[in-house]
Design a protein around this motif. Structure first.
Motif, PDB file in Angstrom:
ATOM      1  N   ALA A  11      61.277  -8.352   1.079  1.00 28.05           N
ATOM      2  CA  ALA A  11      61.266  -9.304   2.183  1.00 28.05           C
ATOM      3  C   ALA A  11      62.632  -9.901   2.452  1.00 28.05           C
ATOM      4  CB  ALA A  11      60.257 -10.414   1.898  1.00 28.05           C
ATOM      5  N   GLU A  12      63.508  -9.927   1.453  1.00 24.74           N
ATOM      6  CA  GLU A  12      64.872 -10.407   1.672  1.00 24.74           C
ATOM      7  C   GLU A  12      65.600  -9.551   2.703  1.00 24.74           C
ATOM      8  OE1 GLU A  12      66.401 -12.982   0.657  1.00 24.74           O
ATOM      9  OE2 GLU A  12      65.166 -13.776  -0.971  1.00 24.74           O
ATOM     10  N   ARG A  13      65.160  -8.315   2.876  1.00 21.46           N
ATOM     11  CA  ARG A  13      65.798  -7.398   3.830  1.00 21.46           C
ATOM     12  C   ARG A  13      65.107  -7.377   5.190  1.00 21.46           C
ATOM     13  NH1 ARG A  13      65.205  -1.878   1.131  1.00 21.46           N
ATOM     14  NH2 ARG A  13      65.962  -1.282   3.206  1.00 21.46           N
ATOM     15  N   LEU A  14      64.015  -8.118   5.337  1.00 21.13           N
ATOM     16  CA  LEU A  14      63.248  -8.101   6.579  1.00 21.13           C
ATOM     17  C   LEU A  14      64.097  -8.619   7.738  1.00 21.13           C
ATOM     18  CD1 LEU A  14      60.484  -7.785   8.050  1.00 21.13           C
ATOM     19  CD2 LEU A  14      60.014 -10.164   7.391  1.00 21.13           C
ATOM     20  N   SER A  15      64.212  -7.821   8.790  1.00 20.21           N
ATOM     21  CA  SER A  15      65.000  -8.233   9.949  1.00 20.21           C
ATOM     22  C   SER A  15      64.131  -8.548  11.157  1.00 20.21           C
ATOM     23  CB  SER A  15      66.026  -7.156  10.320  1.00 20.21           C
ATOM     24  OG  SER A  15      65.400  -5.911  10.556  1.00 20.21           O
ATOM     25  N   THR A  16      62.975  -7.885  11.283  1.00 23.05           N
ATOM     26  CA  THR A  16      62.086  -8.179  12.400  1.00 23.05           C
ATOM     27  C   THR A  16      60.702  -7.657  12.102  1.00 23.05           C
ATOM     28  OG1 THR A  16      61.778  -7.977  14.804  1.00 23.05           O
ATOM     29  CG2 THR A  16      62.581  -6.044  13.653  1.00 23.05           C
ATOM     30  N   CYS A  17      59.713  -8.247  12.751  1.00 25.69           N
ATOM     31  CA  CYS A  17      58.329  -7.770  12.656  1.00 25.69           C
ATOM     32  C   CYS A  17      57.613  -8.226  13.916  1.00 25.69           C
ATOM     33  CB  CYS A  17      57.633  -8.326  11.410  1.00 25.69           C
ATOM     34  SG  CYS A  17      55.954  -7.689  11.154  1.00 25.69           S
ATOM     35  N   HIS A  18      56.846  -7.334  14.520  1.00 21.39           N
ATOM     36  CA  HIS A  18      56.167  -7.695  15.756  1.00 21.39           C
ATOM     37  C   HIS A  18      54.917  -6.847  15.957  1.00 21.39           C
ATOM     38  CE1 HIS A  18      58.825  -4.329  16.884  1.00 21.39           C
ATOM     39  NE2 HIS A  18      57.877  -4.018  17.751  1.00 21.39           N
ATOM     40  N   VAL A  19      54.041  -7.338  16.805  1.00 22.40           N
ATOM     41  CA  VAL A  19      52.860  -6.575  17.228  1.00 22.40           C
ATOM     42  C   VAL A  19      53.268  -5.707  18.410  1.00 22.40           C
ATOM     43  CG1 VAL A  19      50.519  -6.744  18.155  1.00 22.40           C
ATOM     44  CG2 VAL A  19      51.296  -8.374  16.424  1.00 22.40           C
ATOM     45  N   VAL A  20      52.854  -4.449  18.387  1.00 19.84           N
ATOM     46  CA  VAL A  20      53.230  -3.498  19.438  1.00 19.84           C
ATOM     47  C   VAL A  20      52.215  -3.600  20.576  1.00 19.84           C
ATOM     48  CG1 VAL A  20      53.788  -1.105  19.975  1.00 19.84           C
ATOM     49  CG2 VAL A  20      54.199  -1.996  17.662  1.00 19.84           C
ATOM     50  N   ILE A  21      52.611  -4.279  21.641  1.00 17.57           N
ATOM     51  CA  ILE A  21      51.702  -4.510  22.773  1.00 17.57           C
ATOM     52  C   ILE A  21      51.637  -3.290  23.675  1.00 17.57           C
ATOM     53  CG2 ILE A  21      51.178  -6.010  24.719  1.00 17.57           C
ATOM     54  CD1 ILE A  21      51.060  -7.402  22.006  1.00 17.57           C
TER      55      ILE A  21
END
Length: 337
Positions: A285-295
């Motif tokens: 998680a330290e490397r997480l840059s983005t997360c989103h739901v694909v609409i």
């Protein structure tokens, strides 16, 4: 940079109400829009269908290797799957008859930086018509999964857990009336014909002892005022225990990036709640840059044209999000509206 997609593709990518028509092209448009390195599938393989698998067609079209989840032992149940463009180091199937409804799929891949990353793909039990008993079933499954992942936590090895959890996160919003209206609409189209097509039906979400109330629920679905009251009651009733078990050990990637957004993933045609997740261990998680739901996918294809779930995409780079602390995933509050 490693891009991950978690996606419930509904009944193995087939439309059983349309004589088994494939949704390969629609699914490709959703997946290609994210340019992923790894895609984990809930409902990836439909054992009721013979012939070429949709997930194999997806993997071939994208030049990826397909790894099939183990069979469930129930011909009416769907298998998980994973496809990746990264080198595969190892594959394990964790079958726990009587505990896990579907075997846990574990795949270790080599990231572009040469480091190993272990990915677990799950599809927890729905059992919504069993009320709070369904919550206990999912909690038992999650406890077993946490045990399976315990050695990786102890050794500090990067790993993640993703899939369809069939559960809300504590304090996440839930628009139950959207789900109710969706199910009532589907049942009307079915015309009382029983079809195991992956879509929910009213008997699958209402416990047997409460089915005498189904006519009342159909009336609720027609009233905006009653729907608001229904949403309020359902918010407090909805079981959330299995996500709570992950608190303090794994990071809810979407909620970490979007503390206040709804992020609803299901049903895609009438989003009511968030039940699809990507969880990462704190190291990853330290490397997480983005997360989103694909609409939407390529060419603006709406997500509900491909599946009854929306996909969740996460990207992990060298660095991470510096302005958001890594707090336990369930402590973030989403207001109910």
């Amino acid at each position: 940079m490693t891009r991950i997609v978690s996606y419930n593709i509904l009944a193995g990518g087939y439309s059983l109400r349309e004589n088994g028509a494939k949704r390969t092209e629609q699914l490709l448009k959703i997946i290609r829009s994210e340019n992923p390195d790894v895609v984990g599938f809930a409902e990836g393989i439909n054992p009721q269908i013979s012939g070429p698998l949709v997930v194999q067609e997806l993997a071939d079209a994208l030049g990826m290797q397909l790894i099939k989840g183990a069979e469930t032992g129930n011909r009416g149940d769907y298998q998980t799957a994973l496809m990746t463009s990264l080198p595969v180091i190892s594959v394990r199937h964790h079958a726990r008859p009587g505990i896990l409804a579907r075997p846990l799929l574990e795949v270790c891949v080599e990231e572009k930086n040469g480091q190993p990353l272990t990915i677990f793909v799950i599809h927890l039990s729905a059992a919504f018509n069993r009320g709070w008993a369904g919550n206990h079933i999912r909690m038992r499954e999650m406890q077993e999964i946490l045990q399976i992942m315990a050695p990786l936590r102890a050794e500090g090895k990067p790993h993640m857990l993703m899939g369809d959890f069939n559960s809300l996160a504590p304090k996440d919003a839930f628009t139950a009336s959207s789900l109710l209206r969706y199910v009532v609409r589907l049942d009307a189209r079915r015309k009382n014909i029983t079809l195991n097509d992956g879509h929910p039906h009213i008997n699958s979400v209402v416990p047997p002892k409460l089915r005498m109330l189904i006519p009342v629920l159909r009336l609720v679905a027609k009233s905006d005022v009653l729907c608001k009251l229904f949403d309020l009651a359902a918010y407090f009733y909805a079981p959330r225990g299995c996500i709570r078990l992950l608190a303090g050990q794994y990071i809810d990637c979407f909620r970490h990036v979007h503390p206040l957004e709804l992020g609803f993933t299901c049903p895609a045609a009438a989003p009511a709640g968030r039940i699809d997740y990507v969880f990462a261990d704190p190291i990853m998680a330290e490397r997480l840059s983005t997360c989103h739901v694909v609409i939407n996918g390529e060419d603006g294809l709406p997500g509900d044209h491909a599946s009854d779930h929306l996909a969740v995409a996460a990207e992990f780079g060298v660095g991470g999000i510096s302005n958001v602390p890594l707090t336990p995933p369930v402590d973030n509050v989403v207001s109910h509206s």
